[in-house]
Scaffold this motif. Structure first.
Motif, PDB file in Angstrom:
ATOM      1  N   PRO A 178       0.828  -1.207   0.000  1.00  0.00           N
ATOM      2  CA  PRO A 178       0.000   0.000   0.000  1.00  0.00           C
ATOM      3  C   PRO A 178       0.864   1.259   0.000  1.00  0.00           C
ATOM      4  CG  PRO A 178      -0.504  -1.406   1.895  1.00  0.00           C
ATOM      5  CD  PRO A 178       0.649  -2.010   1.189  1.00  0.00           C
ATOM      6  N   ARG A 179       0.350   2.299  -0.594  1.00  0.00           N
ATOM      7  CA  ARG A 179       1.064   3.584  -0.617  1.00  0.00           C
ATOM      8  C   ARG A 179       1.054   4.188   0.775  1.00  0.00           C
ATOM      9  NH1 ARG A 179       0.692   5.664  -6.406  1.00  0.00           N
ATOM     10  NH2 ARG A 179       1.993   7.332  -5.610  1.00  0.00           N
ATOM     11  N   MET A 180       2.037   5.020   1.018  1.00  0.00           N
ATOM     12  CA  MET A 180       2.058   5.767   2.275  1.00  0.00           C
ATOM     13  C   MET A 180       0.972   6.839   2.195  1.00  0.00           C
ATOM     14  SD  MET A 180       4.259   4.399   4.275  1.00  0.00           S
ATOM     15  CE  MET A 180       4.529   5.588   5.580  1.00  0.00           C
ATOM     16  N   PRO A 181       0.260   7.064   3.305  1.00  0.00           N
ATOM     17  CA  PRO A 181      -0.823   8.052   3.297  1.00  0.00           C
ATOM     18  C   PRO A 181      -0.283   9.477   3.408  1.00  0.00           C
ATOM     19  CG  PRO A 181      -0.575   7.149   5.481  1.00  0.00           C
ATOM     20  CD  PRO A 181       0.392   6.394   4.593  1.00  0.00           C
ATOM     21  N   LEU A 214      -3.020   8.808   8.549  1.00  0.00           N
ATOM     22  CA  LEU A 214      -2.193   7.679   8.987  1.00  0.00           C
ATOM     23  C   LEU A 214      -3.029   6.660   9.743  1.00  0.00           C
ATOM     24  CD1 LEU A 214       0.544   6.324   9.167  1.00  0.00           C
ATOM     25  CD2 LEU A 214       1.064   7.763  11.152  1.00  0.00           C
ATOM     26  N   ARG A 215      -3.919   7.126  10.614  1.00  0.00           N
ATOM     27  CA  ARG A 215      -4.788   6.199  11.354  1.00  0.00           C
ATOM     28  C   ARG A 215      -5.681   5.412  10.393  1.00  0.00           C
ATOM     29  NH1 ARG A 215      -9.398   4.820  13.485  1.00  0.00           N
ATOM     30  NH2 ARG A 215      -9.459   4.029  15.612  1.00  0.00           N
ATOM     31  N   ALA A 216      -6.230   6.075   9.397  1.00  0.00           N
ATOM     32  CA  ALA A 216      -7.082   5.391   8.416  1.00  0.00           C
ATOM     33  C   ALA A 216      -6.286   4.333   7.648  1.00  0.00           C
ATOM     34  CB  ALA A 216      -7.691   6.404   7.457  1.00  0.00           C
ATOM     35  N   ALA A 217      -5.060   4.638   7.272  1.00  0.00           N
ATOM     36  CA  ALA A 217      -4.221   3.672   6.553  1.00  0.00           C
ATOM     37  C   ALA A 217      -3.879   2.482   7.436  1.00  0.00           C
ATOM     38  CB  ALA A 217      -2.948   4.351   6.059  1.00  0.00           C
ATOM     39  N   TRP A 229       4.732   6.663  11.536  1.00  0.00           N
ATOM     40  CA  TRP A 229       5.002   6.639  10.095  1.00  0.00           C
ATOM     41  C   TRP A 229       5.928   5.463   9.800  1.00  0.00           C
ATOM     42  CZ3 TRP A 229       2.816   9.327   6.243  1.00  0.00           C
ATOM     43  CH2 TRP A 229       3.458   9.381   5.014  1.00  0.00           C
ATOM     44  N   VAL A 230       6.964   5.336  10.608  1.00  0.00           N
ATOM     45  CA  VAL A 230       7.930   4.240  10.437  1.00  0.00           C
ATOM     46  C   VAL A 230       7.280   2.900  10.756  1.00  0.00           C
ATOM     47  CG1 VAL A 230      10.095   3.261  11.302  1.00  0.00           C
ATOM     48  CG2 VAL A 230       9.928   5.710  10.841  1.00  0.00           C
ATOM     49  N   GLU A 231       6.511   2.834  11.838  1.00  0.00           N
ATOM     50  CA  GLU A 231       5.821   1.579  12.188  1.00  0.00           C
ATOM     51  C   GLU A 231       4.949   1.110  11.022  1.00  0.00           C
ATOM     52  OE1 GLU A 231       5.916  -0.435  14.840  1.00  0.00           O
ATOM     53  OE2 GLU A 231       7.222   0.780  16.081  1.00  0.00           O
ATOM     54  N   ARG A 237       3.561  -2.412   6.562  1.00  0.00           N
ATOM     55  CA  ARG A 237       2.870  -2.540   5.270  1.00  0.00           C
ATOM     56  C   ARG A 237       3.691  -3.323   4.269  1.00  0.00           C
ATOM     57  NH1 ARG A 237       4.182   1.457   1.092  1.00  0.00           N
ATOM     58  NH2 ARG A 237       6.147   2.324   1.751  1.00  0.00           N
ATOM     59  N   ASP A 238       5.003  -3.388   4.476  1.00  0.00           N
ATOM     60  CA  ASP A 238       5.897  -4.088   3.545  1.00  0.00           C
ATOM     61  C   ASP A 238       6.848  -4.987   4.325  1.00  0.00           C
ATOM     62  OD1 ASP A 238       7.469  -4.965   1.488  1.00  0.00           O
ATOM     63  OD2 ASP A 238       8.394  -3.025   1.087  1.00  0.00           O
ATOM     64  N   PRO A 239       6.445  -6.229   4.569  1.00  0.00           N
ATOM     65  CA  PRO A 239       7.282  -7.138   5.350  1.00  0.00           C
ATOM     66  C   PRO A 239       8.687  -7.323   4.779  1.00  0.00           C
ATOM     67  CG  PRO A 239       5.115  -8.079   5.016  1.00  0.00           C
ATOM     68  CD  PRO A 239       5.194  -6.837   4.167  1.00  0.00           C
ATOM     69  N   SER A 240       8.863  -7.142   3.492  1.00  0.00           N
ATOM     70  CA  SER A 240      10.197  -7.318   2.909  1.00  0.00           C
ATOM     71  C   SER A 240      11.138  -6.173   3.289  1.00  0.00           C
ATOM     72  CB  SER A 240      10.116  -7.427   1.388  1.00  0.00           C
ATOM     73  OG  SER A 240       9.718  -6.190   0.838  1.00  0.00           O
ATOM     74  N   SER A 241      10.598  -5.068   3.788  1.00  0.00           N
ATOM     75  CA  SER A 241      11.441  -3.936   4.165  1.00  0.00           C
ATOM     76  C   SER A 241      11.916  -4.015   5.614  1.00  0.00           C
ATOM     77  CB  SER A 241      10.690  -2.620   3.973  1.00  0.00           C
ATOM     78  OG  SER A 241       9.676  -2.486   4.942  1.00  0.00           O
TER      79      SER A 241
END
Length: 90
Positions: free
Chosen positions: A6-9, A16-19, A56-58, A63-67
């Motif tokens: 998913p894109r960063m909000p 951020l809460r909605a994402a 934001w970092v959390e 959102r991207d387990p590979s990162s």
């Protein structure tokens, strides 16, 4: 698109809460609790930039387990309380 990251909000607490609610709902209880403790219950907006940076970092990592860092050092320093064995605890 299945499996896409998913894109960063927008960088606002509301977006951020909605994402988090949509893409990483397991983080939502911690986000809400932290918001209440650090911002809402204190009626202090000064910590909002630090709060946003932390979450934001959390979200970016969740959102991207590979990162996610695979380093044990990173996990130890950032996921557990830092202990200082050379200091006596009274």
């Amino acid at each position: 698109m299945r499996g896409s990251v998913p894109r960063m909000p927008e960088r606002t607490p509301k977006a951020l809460r909605a994402a988090i609610a949509q893409h990483t709902p397991k983080l939502l209880p911690d986000f809400d609790r932290n918001w209440r403790e650090k911002i809402a219950d204190t009626y202090d907006l000064a910590p909002v930039p630090a709060f946003m940076t932390r979450w934001w970092v959390e979200f970016a990592l969740a959102r991207d387990p590979s990162s996610r860092p695979r380093s044990t050092v990173w996990k130890t320093r950032h996921r557990k309380p830092l202990t200082m064995p050379w200091r006596k605890v009274s």
